[in-house]
Enzyme design. Structure first.
Site, short mmCIF file in Angstrom:
data_model
loop_
_atom_site.label_atom_id
_atom_site.label_comp_id
_atom_site.label_asym_id
_atom_site.label_seq_id
_atom_site.Cartn_x
_atom_site.Cartn_y
_atom_site.Cartn_z
N THR A 225 0.87 -1.17 0.00
CA THR A 225 0.00 0.00 0.00
C THR A 225 0.91 1.22 0.00
O THR A 225 2.04 1.15 0.46
CB THR A 225 -0.87 0.03 1.27
N GLY A 255 -9.81 -4.51 0.83
CA GLY A 255 -9.04 -4.43 2.07
C GLY A 255 -9.36 -3.18 2.86
O GLY A 255 -10.44 -2.60 2.73
#
Length: 359
Positions: A225, A255
């Site tokens: 990320t 997510g």
């Protein structure tokens, strides 16, 4: 009587002149020291065998992202301008699992998520499962500023992006051979079908079809990320997060990255947070909001709160791995992670640049 009234009016005027500014007025007129931090993901495999050349490449990428945010802040820009600018750089860099370097789902398609929040107003925007937006964080900001919603998901989100004039890219734009080879390893390990390469992507030479990906790969830890947090000269905070998700994920899996309170949260009185890691665990604990709650109700510093959540709450969950970057209205940005490494960088007005790609 006239003289008495005049005297009272004079006293009232004096009181108004001498009265202290309200907390809100003080915040608006005071000049804060701007600050920014960025992260490019946390995990294990990238750090197990990282050589000097690879580290230098990541260092340069983080430097560009940090500089993009600093340029906004140093010119008096808003915190969310800096957050978006920094994340845009990381999304455009195929090294990172966001935007152009996004991972693939099990069908060989990209499903990207992002979120952004303004700590001054608590306005927020997020997107999930987008496949064509060049910069998902910019699309999340558009949701925040140009729609009545907080979150958009699925095909309608790409349609919204087109309606507000944001760049739409073909699947080939998001393709990198490194990510594709990683996907193939995940699917072969599972015994799952191998999807066709995206349209417009050249077929690699036969000799490279069985070549391992350019960097070490570990399916158990392969996620990533990018994110940023910032404080502007007004003292306002902002946070943002963007991701391509887990490699080989089930189509439709979402997510923590687009979830306000899980990966992203910003509130001026408390903190701004962006996280990275295994999203399923960060969602369960509402990690970003939890850190702010510990600051608000337990009186913890940002460093204490970040460390407690990452090394105690997240770490207690089997498979709970990742990290956070955290900032408040006065202190320098901090980070905490329980993985082998985390790509991270920070700078405070008047201070030196700090970029870390190692442990």
């Amino acid at each position: 009587m006239t003289s008495i009234r005049a005297g009272l009016a004079f006293l009232a005027a004096c009181c108004l002149i001498e009265a202290p500014l309200s907390a809100q007025e003080t915040r608006r007129t005071a000049t804060a020291k701007w600050a920014i931090a960025v992260h490019g993901g946390a995990g294990e495999s990238e750090w197990e065998h990282m050589d000097a050349a690879t580290a230098a490449t990541y260092h340069a990428s983080l430097s560009r992202a940090l500089n993009a945010g600093v340029e906004k802040l140093s010119r008096g820009g808003r915190a969310f301008d800096a957050v978006e600018a920094a994340i845009n750089v990381l999304e455009d860099d195929p090294l990172f699992n966001a935007g152009r370097g996004a991972a693939f789902n099990a069908e060989g398609k990209n499903e990207m998520d992002a979120s952004i929040m303004d700590g001054a107003t608590l306005q927020a925007g997020s997107v999930a499962g987008v496949s064509r937006a060049k910069n998902p964080i910019t699309l999340a900001r558009a949701v925040m500023e140009r729609s009545p919603y907080v979150m958009l998901a699925g095909p309608g989100t790409d349609a919204f992006a087109a309606s507000v004039g944001l760049p739409q890219m073909p699947p080939s734009y998001f393709f990198t051979e490194m990510r594709w080879q990683e996907l193939l390893q995940v699917l072969r390990k599972r015994g799952s079908p191998i999807p066709s390469r995206p349209a417009g992507v050249p077929t690699p030479p036969t000799s490279s079809l069985n070549t391992p990906p350019p960097r070490p790969f570990s399916p158990a830890h392969h996620y990533g990320t990018v994110g940023a947090i910032a404080r502007d000269s007004r003292g306002d905070l902002s946070a943002g997060t963007s991701t391509g998700g887990m490699q080989g994920k089930l189509p439709g899996r979402v997510g923590d990255s687009p979830i306000i309170g899980a990966a992203t949260y910003a509130s001026n009185p408390f903190c701004a947070v962006s996280s990275t890691g295994v999203g399923e665990y960060f969602i369960r604990l509402s990690v970003a909001k939890e850190i702010c709650v510990l600051i608000q109700y337990r009186g913890m510093s940002i460093e204490q709160a970040a460390s407690h959540v990452i090394h105690n709450e997240i770490a207690k969950l089997k498979g709970g791995e990742g990290g956070v970057i955290v900032l408040d209205s006065k202190q320098d940005p901090v980070w905490s992670f329980n993985t082998l490494g985390m790509f991270r960088a920070r700078q405070v007005e008047g201070g030196a640049v700090q970029i870390e790609v190692g442990h």
